[in-house]
Design a protein around this motif. Structure first.
Motif, short mmCIF file in Angstrom:
data_model
loop_
_atom_site.label_atom_id
_atom_site.label_comp_id
_atom_site.label_asym_id
_atom_site.label_seq_id
_atom_site.Cartn_x
_atom_site.Cartn_y
_atom_site.Cartn_z
N VAL A 63 0.84 -1.07 -0.16
CA VAL A 63 0.00 0.15 0.11
C VAL A 63 0.81 1.15 0.11
O VAL A 63 1.73 1.39 0.93
N ALA A 64 0.55 2.11 -0.96
CA ALA A 64 1.25 3.40 -0.88
C ALA A 64 0.21 4.41 -0.70
O ALA A 64 -0.93 4.62 -1.24
N ILE A 65 0.52 5.71 0.21
CA ILE A 65 -0.34 6.68 0.62
C ILE A 65 -0.01 7.82 -0.31
O ILE A 65 1.09 8.07 -0.84
N GLY A 66 -1.29 8.52 -0.70
CA GLY A 66 -1.17 9.42 -1.81
C GLY A 66 -0.61 10.76 -1.27
O GLY A 66 -1.30 11.31 -0.26
N ILE A 67 0.07 11.54 -1.85
CA ILE A 67 0.53 12.87 -1.69
C ILE A 67 0.17 13.72 -2.93
O ILE A 67 0.49 13.40 -3.79
N ALA A 68 -0.54 15.00 -2.71
CA ALA A 68 -1.03 15.84 -3.74
C ALA A 68 -0.40 17.12 -3.76
O ALA A 68 0.06 17.66 -2.83
N ALA A 127 4.43 0.44 1.89
CA ALA A 127 5.26 0.56 0.90
C ALA A 127 5.93 1.76 0.57
O ALA A 127 7.33 1.86 0.40
N GLY A 128 5.35 2.87 0.83
CA GLY A 128 5.81 4.05 0.61
C GLY A 128 5.00 5.00 0.23
O GLY A 128 3.58 5.11 0.78
N VAL A 129 5.23 6.03 -0.54
CA VAL A 129 4.04 7.19 -1.09
C VAL A 129 4.07 7.04 -2.41
O VAL A 129 4.83 6.90 -3.15
N PHE A 130 2.94 7.83 -3.00
CA PHE A 130 2.91 8.30 -4.42
C PHE A 130 2.46 9.62 -4.39
O PHE A 130 1.91 10.13 -3.55
N ILE A 131 2.80 10.11 -5.62
CA ILE A 131 2.70 11.60 -5.88
C ILE A 131 1.64 11.74 -7.16
O ILE A 131 1.94 11.32 -8.22
N TRP A 132 0.77 12.68 -6.83
CA TRP A 132 -0.18 13.07 -7.93
C TRP A 132 0.05 14.70 -7.98
O TRP A 132 -0.49 15.22 -6.98
N SER A 133 0.80 15.48 -9.03
CA SER A 133 1.77 14.70 -9.61
C SER A 133 2.93 15.57 -9.97
O SER A 133 2.89 16.70 -9.50
N ILE A 134 4.19 15.05 -10.10
CA ILE A 134 5.64 15.63 -10.11
C ILE A 134 5.56 16.73 -10.78
O ILE A 134 6.38 17.62 -10.53
N GLU A 135 4.95 17.15 -12.02
CA GLU A 135 5.34 18.13 -12.55
C GLU A 135 4.49 19.48 -12.08
O GLU A 135 4.91 20.54 -12.62
N THR A 136 3.95 19.35 -10.99
CA THR A 136 3.51 20.45 -10.24
C THR A 136 4.18 20.90 -9.01
O THR A 136 3.74 21.65 -8.11
N ASP A 137 5.42 20.18 -8.91
CA ASP A 137 6.33 20.99 -7.83
C ASP A 137 6.98 21.98 -8.17
O ASP A 137 6.67 22.51 -9.47
N ASP A 138 7.47 22.65 -6.94
CA ASP A 138 8.15 24.07 -7.43
C ASP A 138 9.29 23.98 -8.01
O ASP A 138 10.53 23.96 -7.42
N MET A 139 9.26 23.71 -9.46
CA MET A 139 10.46 23.68 -10.28
C MET A 139 11.40 24.83 -10.45
O MET A 139 12.68 24.79 -10.59
#
Length: 407
Positions: A281-286, A375-387
């Motif tokens: 199981v992975a917990i979601g991070i927005a 298991a870890g985390v998953f991210i929706w979605s990486i292209e909206t991080d502070d690039m």
């Protein structure tokens, strides 16, 4: 308390030396404490705990078509900060074969191959095709689950994609199955086709499975490599009041029902109690938040009245939602309040309000994943991080997740 001795050291210690008191009572007490320590250590020595080490990065491929600071191409993905990259999305044709949804971006501009090429940077990286998504219809999924010929066509088409574009598996994002038997047949058929070739099979699932009828959790767990629980979108524009997008825990001022259902902890506990294996199981991070326009700018707390959703951002273009990159670029002067009970922040600026995730809240979610042996985390979605470093460090959320995973 810090134990530096090994289990072997303790087992070979003379219990009479644990307590140096003079009375018989004190000596017997020392021996009793020693025996309890032995039992506890022996119990944990026989237990197996999975490492919380997965960072599953969903990449919304249309980020490559955005303008200005919103543009995010495959080469912008830091391959060393993800264990998995899920390319979103491919679709399904009527015959249930996989369909390219944006030929220009995915094929002509090489989006699919450019993402799989990230494995040259990080040979341990796994790249998966994510099929479906929130806007995909359920018809083709249902057909594949109920028609063995179409299911075989879907599986063989997926394998052809893997071989052609260098992918390691399929992520099924069916939002949402309504019949358990249909979903079981779909997943079991795909697993049977993938397993001999070593391909992975994962899913993205509703945070509260009781709200849909299509999840047989124990059976799903048997065939899946990872279960990505979408622990976000718990509250949004429809309520008429400010609300958090992805609280880790329920709020002190929420109803019992909200605390039991509308937060990440409630969702993860539901899946685990339902039979999901924690190590899958992975917990979601927005990497986004839900925004509102306040009725009164002077009333800017949680559950204060709103007149509607916030305006779309220039990059993500979603009503009532902004990417973390848009929050950082256009609301850097806003006031941030961190909710200690929910473990998430909100920001207000004039009549603008948004509930989202920042470095502090993603740290709390990674810590939670480790506490639960997920298991870890998953991210929706990486292209909206502070690039572009408007909030500080480049890709700060993803880096914070990695730092806490490895802590």
């Amino acid at each position: 308390m810090c134990f530096k001795a090994s289990l072997r050291d303790i087992l070979t210690t003379n219990p009479d030396k644990i307590y140096t008191g003079s009375s018989s009572f004190q000596l017997q007490t020392g021996k009793m404490i020693f025996k309890v320590i032995i039992l506890v250590l022996a119990f944990f020595a026989g237990k197996s705990f999975a490492a919380t080490d997965k960072v599953i990065c969903y990449y919304a491929s249309w980020g490559a078509t955005r303008e200005g600071n919103g543009k995010f191409v495959p080469e912008d993905i830091d391959a060393n900060l993800c264990t998995h990259v899920n390319y979103a999305f491919v679709g399904l044709n009527d015959d249930c074969t996989l369909a390219v949804l944006d030929e220009e971006n995915d094929i002509n501009q090489g989006g699919l191959k450019r993402v799989s090429a990230l494995k040259e940077i990080n040979p341990n990286l796994k790249v998966l095709l994510s099929v479906g998504g929130a806007t995909a219809g359920a018809g083709a999924f249902e057909s594949a689950g109920n028609d063995p010929a179409k299911l075989d066509a879907m599986a063989q088409s997926a394998i052809e994609f893997f071989e052609t574009y260098g992918y390691d598996g399929l992520d099924v994002d069916w939002e949402y199955p309504q019949d358990k038997a249909t979903f079981n047949k779909l997943l079991s058929g795909l697993k049977a086709a993938f397993e001999p070739k070593g391909y992975l099979l994962t899913v993205a699932v509703n945070s509260i499975p009781g709200e849909v009828g299509g999840y047989d959790i124990p059976e799903m767990t048997k065939v899946l490599d990872l279960i990505n629980v979408m622990t976000y979108d718990f509250h949004a524009m429809w309520g008429g009041f400010t609300a958090e997008n992805s609280p880790l825990y329920g709020g002190d001022n929420e109803s019992d029902w909200q605390r039991e259902n509308r937060n990440a902890d409630a969702a993860i506990r539901y899946w685990l109690d339902g039979g999901a294996e924690a190590e899958k199981v992975a917990i979601g991070i927005a990497f986004y938040g839900h925004s509102f326009i306040l009725s009164d700018p002077n009333k800017h707390g949680l559950n204060d009245q709103t007149v509607g959703p916030g305006e779309p951002g220039p990059y993500t273009v979603n009503l009532g939602s902004l990417g973390y990159n848009e929050i950082c670029e256009f609301h850097s002067n806003g006031t941030v309040v961190f909710m200690d009970d929910m473990k998430v922040p909100y920001l207000y600026e004039g009549d603008f309000w948004i509930g989202y995730d920042n470095e502090e809240s993603v740290t709390a979610k990674v810590q939670y994943a480790k506490e639960k042996n997920l298991a870890g985390v998953f991210i929706w979605s990486i292209e909206t991080d502070d690039m572009h470093e408007f909030c500080g460090e480049k890709n700060a959320l993803l880096k914070t997740i990695n730092k806490e995973i490895k802590n």
